[in-house]
Write a protein that holds these residues in place. Sequence first.
Motif, PDB file in Angstrom:
ATOM      1  N   LEU A 158     -13.176  -4.207   1.328  1.00  0.00           N
ATOM      2  CA  LEU A 158     -12.335  -3.082   1.765  1.00  0.00           C
ATOM      3  C   LEU A 158     -13.013  -2.117   2.725  1.00  0.00           C
ATOM      4  O   LEU A 158     -12.341  -1.351   3.403  1.00  0.00           O
TER       5      LEU A 158
ATOM      6  N   GLU B   5      -7.788  -4.721  -9.416  1.00  0.00           N
ATOM      7  CA  GLU B   5      -8.391  -5.707  -8.506  1.00  0.00           C
ATOM      8  C   GLU B   5      -8.235  -5.241  -7.064  1.00  0.00           C
ATOM      9  O   GLU B   5      -7.212  -4.621  -6.752  1.00  0.00           O
TER      10      GLU B   5
ATOM     11  N   THR C 132      -8.324   1.765   3.243  1.00  0.00           N
ATOM     12  CA  THR C 132      -9.082   0.521   3.219  1.00  0.00           C
ATOM     13  C   THR C 132      -8.897  -0.219   4.552  1.00  0.00           C
ATOM     14  O   THR C 132      -8.074   0.155   5.375  1.00  0.00           O
TER      15      THR C 132
ATOM     16  N   ARG D 227     -11.827 -12.044  -8.869  1.00  0.00           N
ATOM     17  CA  ARG D 227     -10.813 -12.282  -9.914  1.00  0.00           C
ATOM     18  C   ARG D 227     -11.367 -13.180 -11.031  1.00  0.00           C
ATOM     19  O   ARG D 227     -11.103 -12.949 -12.214  1.00  0.00           O
TER      20      ARG D 227
ATOM     21  N   ARG E  35     -15.530  -5.730  -3.976  1.00  0.00           N
ATOM     22  CA  ARG E  35     -14.523  -4.787  -3.482  1.00  0.00           C
ATOM     23  C   ARG E  35     -15.019  -4.059  -2.223  1.00  0.00           C
ATOM     24  O   ARG E  35     -14.305  -3.913  -1.247  1.00  0.00           O
TER      25      ARG E  35
ATOM     26  N   LYS F 299       1.761   2.326  -7.093  1.00  0.00           N
ATOM     27  CA  LYS F 299       1.407   1.364  -8.136  1.00  0.00           C
ATOM     28  C   LYS F 299       0.321   1.867  -9.084  1.00  0.00           C
ATOM     29  O   LYS F 299       0.459   1.756 -10.299  1.00  0.00           O
ATOM     30  N   SER F 300      -0.746   2.412  -8.517  1.00  0.00           N
ATOM     31  CA  SER F 300      -1.865   2.833  -9.372  1.00  0.00           C
ATOM     32  C   SER F 300      -1.446   3.973 -10.285  1.00  0.00           C
ATOM     33  O   SER F 300      -1.825   4.001 -11.463  1.00  0.00           O
TER      34      SER F 300
ATOM     35  N   PHE G 299     -11.553 -12.395  -2.743  1.00  0.00           N
ATOM     36  CA  PHE G 299     -10.661 -11.821  -3.765  1.00  0.00           C
ATOM     37  C   PHE G 299     -10.649 -12.722  -5.001  1.00  0.00           C
ATOM     38  O   PHE G 299     -10.671 -12.251  -6.142  1.00  0.00           O
TER      39      PHE G 299
ATOM     40  N   ARG H 203      -2.835  -4.864  -9.408  1.00  0.00           N
ATOM     41  CA  ARG H 203      -2.966  -6.032  -8.517  1.00  0.00           C
ATOM     42  C   ARG H 203      -3.629  -7.214  -9.232  1.00  0.00           C
ATOM     43  O   ARG H 203      -4.524  -7.035 -10.059  1.00  0.00           O
TER      44      ARG H 203
ATOM     45  N   PHE I  28      -7.392  -2.817   5.031  1.00  0.00           N
ATOM     46  CA  PHE I  28      -6.034  -3.346   5.181  1.00  0.00           C
ATOM     47  C   PHE I  28      -5.046  -2.292   5.663  1.00  0.00           C
ATOM     48  O   PHE I  28      -3.897  -2.592   5.919  1.00  0.00           O
TER      49      PHE I  28
ATOM     50  N   SER J 254      -1.143 -10.664  -5.255  1.00  0.00           N
ATOM     51  CA  SER J 254      -1.544  -9.919  -4.051  1.00  0.00           C
ATOM     52  C   SER J 254      -2.165 -10.854  -3.021  1.00  0.00           C
ATOM     53  O   SER J 254      -1.978 -10.677  -1.816  1.00  0.00           O
ATOM     54  N   THR J 255      -2.933 -11.848  -3.487  1.00  0.00           N
ATOM     55  CA  THR J 255      -3.554 -12.786  -2.538  1.00  0.00           C
ATOM     56  C   THR J 255      -2.474 -13.614  -1.838  1.00  0.00           C
ATOM     57  O   THR J 255      -2.552 -13.850  -0.628  1.00  0.00           O
TER      58      THR J 255
ATOM     59  N   TYR K 183      -0.675 -10.946   0.598  1.00  0.00           N
ATOM     60  CA  TYR K 183      -1.465 -10.427   1.736  1.00  0.00           C
ATOM     61  C   TYR K 183      -2.082 -11.552   2.583  1.00  0.00           C
ATOM     62  O   TYR K 183      -1.901 -11.595   3.790  1.00  0.00           O
ATOM     63  N   GLN K 184      -2.850 -12.440   1.920  1.00  0.00           N
ATOM     64  CA  GLN K 184      -3.527 -13.480   2.715  1.00  0.00           C
ATOM     65  C   GLN K 184      -2.544 -14.603   3.081  1.00  0.00           C
ATOM     66  O   GLN K 184      -2.722 -15.250   4.106  1.00  0.00           O
TER      67      GLN K 184
ATOM     68  N   ASP L 279       0.847  -1.197   0.000  1.00  0.00           N
ATOM     69  CA  ASP L 279       0.000   0.000   0.000  1.00  0.00           C
ATOM     70  C   ASP L 279       0.881   1.244   0.000  1.00  0.00           C
ATOM     71  O   ASP L 279       1.877   1.307   0.709  1.00  0.00           O
TER      72      ASP L 279
END
Length: 219
Positions: A56, A41, A157, A76, A52, A18-19, A72, A98, A159, A102-103, A106-107, A14
């Motif tokens: 989030l 995503e 978010t 996807r 989403r 990236k975006s 997620f 993403r 996260f 990312s899954t 993160y997860q 985060d």
Amino acid sequence: MVLLGTFITFEGPDGSGKSTQARLLAQRLASLGVDVVLTREPGGTPLGERVRRVLLDRDGVRHAARADALLFAAARAQHVDDVIVPALRRGAVVICDRYADSTVAYQGYGSGVPLERLRELGAFATRGLQPRRTILLDLPVDAGLARRSAGEPEGLTRFETADVFDAAFHERVRMGFLELAKVEPARWLVVDADRPADVIAREIFVSIADLLELTHEAM
Ligand code: TYD
């Protein structure tokens, strides 16, 4: 199934920018006349955007990490079928902010869901569709979180709320991404995100130019 296009994903912690970089790359390619689809995503489809919000929103609802992984993945699956594959079939460059990595980061690395299970889930959700190139915007955790909390608090978010997802969580996510990049160096480009946006954008563009067989005039 013949996919003529090129699939590029952006990953990173985060606040890594990236975006912004995904958008800059999409704009640059579009200005060269390339058919480009920029998507993200979780999201990218009507169902995905609904999921989403579930994922989030900071609404206090408890989520098991496995439940997050499945949600997620559900978003996807819809995204792959309705957006990514159709665009690749017609020969577009698809840039996704993403994706399945990312899954895992993160997860998996972050929340402790077994990586092997997440790989199976990822293959199921994506029908095995892997990006040709994944750009990792790497940044120390403190710097990323500071950038994010300098922005609008409403934009944060679930996260990014420190009660559940603390600095140690984000540290594990960062290390997870770096580990994934190390295991598959041909797919990943690791970029130091702690530099001016235009410098980073140029480095990313040069690295994907070979992939797209862009000529020197384009650079
Ligand atoms: P987003 O607002 O898109 O943040 P960013 O700009 O940092 O991408 O929120 C996405 C959040 O969801 C982000 O904190 C990472 C997290 N996430 C996962 O935990 N697993 C996933 O599979 C994906 C796609 C995102």
